[in-house]
Design a protein around this motif. Structure first.
Motif, PDB file in Angstrom:
ATOM      1  N   ARG A   1       6.660 -13.387  -7.257  1.00 50.15           N
ATOM      2  CA  ARG A   1       6.654 -13.028  -8.689  1.00 50.15           C
ATOM      3  C   ARG A   1       6.193 -11.592  -8.884  1.00 50.15           C
ATOM      4  N   CYS A   2       5.141 -11.205  -8.165  1.00 51.58           N
ATOM      5  CA  CYS A   2       4.643  -9.826  -8.272  1.00 51.58           C
ATOM      6  C   CYS A   2       5.673  -8.829  -7.768  1.00 51.58           C
ATOM      7  N   GLN A   3       6.346  -9.174  -6.696  1.00 48.72           N
ATOM      8  CA  GLN A   3       7.399  -8.321  -6.154  1.00 48.72           C
ATOM      9  C   GLN A   3       8.462  -8.091  -7.228  1.00 48.72           C
ATOM     10  N   HIS A   4       8.810  -9.148  -7.954  1.00 46.82           N
ATOM     11  CA  HIS A   4       9.794  -9.037  -9.042  1.00 46.82           C
ATOM     12  C   HIS A   4       9.236  -8.168 -10.181  1.00 46.82           C
ATOM     13  N   LEU A   5       7.965  -8.387 -10.558  1.00 48.27           N
ATOM     14  CA  LEU A   5       7.352  -7.611 -11.630  1.00 48.27           C
ATOM     15  C   LEU A   5       7.267  -6.122 -11.291  1.00 48.27           C
ATOM     16  N   LEU A   6       7.105  -5.834 -10.016  1.00 48.74           N
ATOM     17  CA  LEU A   6       7.023  -4.441  -9.566  1.00 48.74           C
ATOM     18  C   LEU A   6       8.403  -3.804  -9.453  1.00 48.74           C
ATOM     19  N   GLY A   7       9.448  -4.618  -9.636  1.00 51.97           N
ATOM     20  CA  GLY A   7      10.798  -4.080  -9.537  1.00 51.97           C
ATOM     21  C   GLY A   7      11.210  -3.798  -8.112  1.00 51.97           C
ATOM     22  N   GLU A   8      10.620  -4.533  -7.199  1.00 47.18           N
ATOM     23  CA  GLU A   8      10.909  -4.315  -5.765  1.00 47.18           C
ATOM     24  C   GLU A   8      11.947  -5.307  -5.311  1.00 47.18           C
TER      25      GLU A   8
ATOM     26  N   VAL B   1      -8.445  -4.495 -15.401  1.00 45.18           N
ATOM     27  CA  VAL B   1      -7.455  -3.431 -15.416  1.00 45.18           C
ATOM     28  C   VAL B   1      -7.786  -2.569 -16.613  1.00 45.18           C
ATOM     29  N   ARG B   2      -7.894  -1.254 -16.386  1.00 43.84           N
ATOM     30  CA  ARG B   2      -8.369  -0.353 -17.429  1.00 43.84           C
ATOM     31  C   ARG B   2      -7.330   0.683 -17.823  1.00 43.84           C
ATOM     32  N   GLY B   3      -7.316   1.013 -19.115  1.00 42.23           N
ATOM     33  CA  GLY B   3      -6.584   2.170 -19.611  1.00 42.23           C
ATOM     34  C   GLY B   3      -5.095   1.977 -19.805  1.00 42.23           C
ATOM     35  N   GLU B   4      -4.534   2.852 -20.642  1.00 46.38           N
ATOM     36  CA  GLU B   4      -3.108   2.807 -20.918  1.00 46.38           C
ATOM     37  C   GLU B   4      -2.284   3.296 -19.729  1.00 46.38           C
ATOM     38  N   THR B   5      -2.890   4.054 -18.834  1.00 50.15           N
ATOM     39  CA  THR B   5      -2.157   4.585 -17.687  1.00 50.15           C
ATOM     40  C   THR B   5      -2.149   3.601 -16.518  1.00 50.15           C
ATOM     41  N   SER B   6      -2.427   2.343 -16.780  1.00 52.04           N
ATOM     42  CA  SER B   6      -2.531   1.366 -15.698  1.00 52.04           C
ATOM     43  C   SER B   6      -1.306   0.455 -15.617  1.00 52.04           C
ATOM     44  N   TYR B   7      -0.146   0.940 -16.055  1.00 53.47           N
ATOM     45  CA  TYR B   7       1.086   0.167 -15.997  1.00 53.47           C
ATOM     46  C   TYR B   7       1.377  -0.280 -14.568  1.00 53.47           C
ATOM     47  N   ARG B   8       1.618  -1.536 -14.383  1.00 56.79           N
ATOM     48  CA  ARG B   8       1.926  -2.177 -13.096  1.00 56.79           C
ATOM     49  C   ARG B   8       0.756  -2.202 -12.119  1.00 56.79           C
ATOM     50  N   VAL B   9      -0.440  -1.882 -12.573  1.00 50.79           N
ATOM     51  CA  VAL B   9      -1.604  -1.958 -11.693  1.00 50.79           C
ATOM     52  C   VAL B   9      -1.936  -3.423 -11.393  1.00 50.79           C
TER      53      VAL B   9
ATOM     54  N   GLU C   1       0.833  -1.210   0.000  1.00 51.42           N
ATOM     55  CA  GLU C   1       0.000   0.000   0.000  1.00 51.42           C
ATOM     56  C   GLU C   1       0.867   1.259   0.000  1.00 51.42           C
ATOM     57  N   ALA C   2       1.949   1.253   0.777  1.00 49.18           N
ATOM     58  CA  ALA C   2       2.838   2.415   0.839  1.00 49.18           C
ATOM     59  C   ALA C   2       3.541   2.630  -0.503  1.00 49.18           C
ATOM     60  N   ARG C   3       3.954   1.569  -1.150  1.00 49.28           N
ATOM     61  CA  ARG C   3       4.617   1.703  -2.455  1.00 49.28           C
ATOM     62  C   ARG C   3       3.640   2.203  -3.515  1.00 49.28           C
ATOM     63  N   ALA C   4       2.394   1.776  -3.444  1.00 50.70           N
ATOM     64  CA  ALA C   4       1.384   2.303  -4.374  1.00 50.70           C
ATOM     65  C   ALA C   4       1.211   3.805  -4.146  1.00 50.70           C
ATOM     66  N   ALA C   5       1.162   4.216  -2.881  1.00 52.37           N
ATOM     67  CA  ALA C   5       0.995   5.637  -2.553  1.00 52.37           C
ATOM     68  C   ALA C   5       2.170   6.462  -3.074  1.00 52.37           C
ATOM     69  N   ARG C   6       3.400   5.920  -2.971  1.00 53.26           N
ATOM     70  CA  ARG C   6       4.565   6.644  -3.497  1.00 53.26           C
ATOM     71  C   ARG C   6       4.485   6.819  -5.011  1.00 53.26           C
ATOM     72  N   ARG C   7       3.741   5.967  -5.680  1.00 55.48           N
ATOM     73  CA  ARG C   7       3.544   6.086  -7.131  1.00 55.48           C
ATOM     74  C   ARG C   7       2.320   6.941  -7.467  1.00 55.48           C
ATOM     75  N   GLY C   8       1.728   7.542  -6.446  1.00 56.36           N
ATOM     76  CA  GLY C   8       0.574   8.404  -6.666  1.00 56.36           C
ATOM     77  C   GLY C   8      -0.722   7.636  -6.852  1.00 56.36           C
ATOM     78  N   LEU C   9      -0.776   6.393  -6.353  1.00 59.73           N
ATOM     79  CA  LEU C   9      -1.964   5.555  -6.516  1.00 59.73           C
ATOM     80  C   LEU C   9      -2.590   5.236  -5.164  1.00 59.73           C
ATOM     81  N   LEU C  10      -3.888   5.038  -5.174  1.00 60.44           N
ATOM     82  CA  LEU C  10      -4.618   4.558  -4.002  1.00 60.44           C
ATOM     83  C   LEU C  10      -4.831   3.066  -4.176  1.00 60.44           C
ATOM     84  N   LEU C  11      -4.427   2.280  -3.211  1.00 57.44           N
ATOM     85  CA  LEU C  11      -4.693   0.835  -3.214  1.00 57.44           C
ATOM     86  C   LEU C  11      -5.551   0.557  -1.994  1.00 57.44           C
ATOM     87  N   ARG C  12      -6.729   0.002  -2.223  1.00 60.25           N
ATOM     88  CA  ARG C  12      -7.638  -0.296  -1.118  1.00 60.25           C
ATOM     89  C   ARG C  12      -8.089  -1.745  -1.208  1.00 60.25           C
ATOM     90  N   LEU C  13      -8.142  -2.393  -0.049  1.00 63.33           N
ATOM     91  CA  LEU C  13      -8.580  -3.783   0.034  1.00 63.33           C
ATOM     92  C   LEU C  13      -9.688  -3.856   1.067  1.00 63.33           C
TER      93      LEU C  13
END
Length: 173
Positions: A166-173, A77-85, A17-29
């Motif tokens: 795998r997701c951690q790797h895809l996110l470049g973390e 997942v919607r839109g071209e601006t959804s990279y790594r969503v 959630e914190a990494r999403a916020a640093r990318r300017g995104l809201l992640l809610r579960l």
């Protein structure tokens, strides 16, 4: 004598959630639990000043308290601006399951809408670590699972900890 490979522990939901916020995104579960069943919804959105947030992606599913009880139903997942969503959503889902539930494996259906779309879905899910279980078709024994999953396709299962790595790797973390 060889030394065993050191594997970093997977990241947690709070970190995701914190990494999403640093990318300017809201992640809610949201995962309310009623009668022993969790109803799961994960969303990622981009805040917009003076407007409601722009929904970029969402996953829905449910879980029962068993090792194979995580059932994932809908991913959008919607839109071209959804990279790594997508990887953010998957990472949050796997982290939540590992932190909150006894679920260690997840199941989903690669729906069979059309041949090319089905192949793309199967490849996508395999990159996340899901493996084929069985085809759900028109047979009488498939009626119950088809009602549960909402169609025919390839039933797949994946390991939550492996999927999170795998997701951690895809996110470049």
């Amino acid at each position: 004598m060889t030394t065993p490979a050191v594997v970093d522990p997977p990241i947690g939901l709070e970190t995701i959630e914190a990494r999403a916020a640093r990318r300017g995104l809201l992640l809610r579960l949201r995962a309310p639990r009623r009668l022993g069943v969790w109803s799961l919804q994960v969303v990622v959105a981009r805040p917009r000043p003076g407007q409601s947030p722009l929904l970029l992606g969402e996953l829905k599913g449910w879980a029962v308290p068993t090792a194979t009880g995580l059932h994932l139903d809908t991913l959008r997942v919607r839109g071209e601006t959804s990279y790594r969503v997508g990887p953010l959503i998957w990472a949050a889902t796997f982290a939540w399951a590992l932190e909150t539930t006894p679920c260690r494996r997840a199941r989903l259906l690669a729906i069979r809408d059309g041949p090319e779309q089905h192949r793309r879905l199967v490849r996508y899910f395999q990159r996340l670590g899901f493996w084929p279980q069985r085809e759900l078709g028109a047979g009488p024994l498939d009626l119950g699972p088809r009602l549960l999953w909402g169609g025919s396709g390839l039933l797949m299962e994946g390991d939550c900890a492996g999927g999170l790595r795998r997701c951690q790797h895809l996110l470049g973390e």
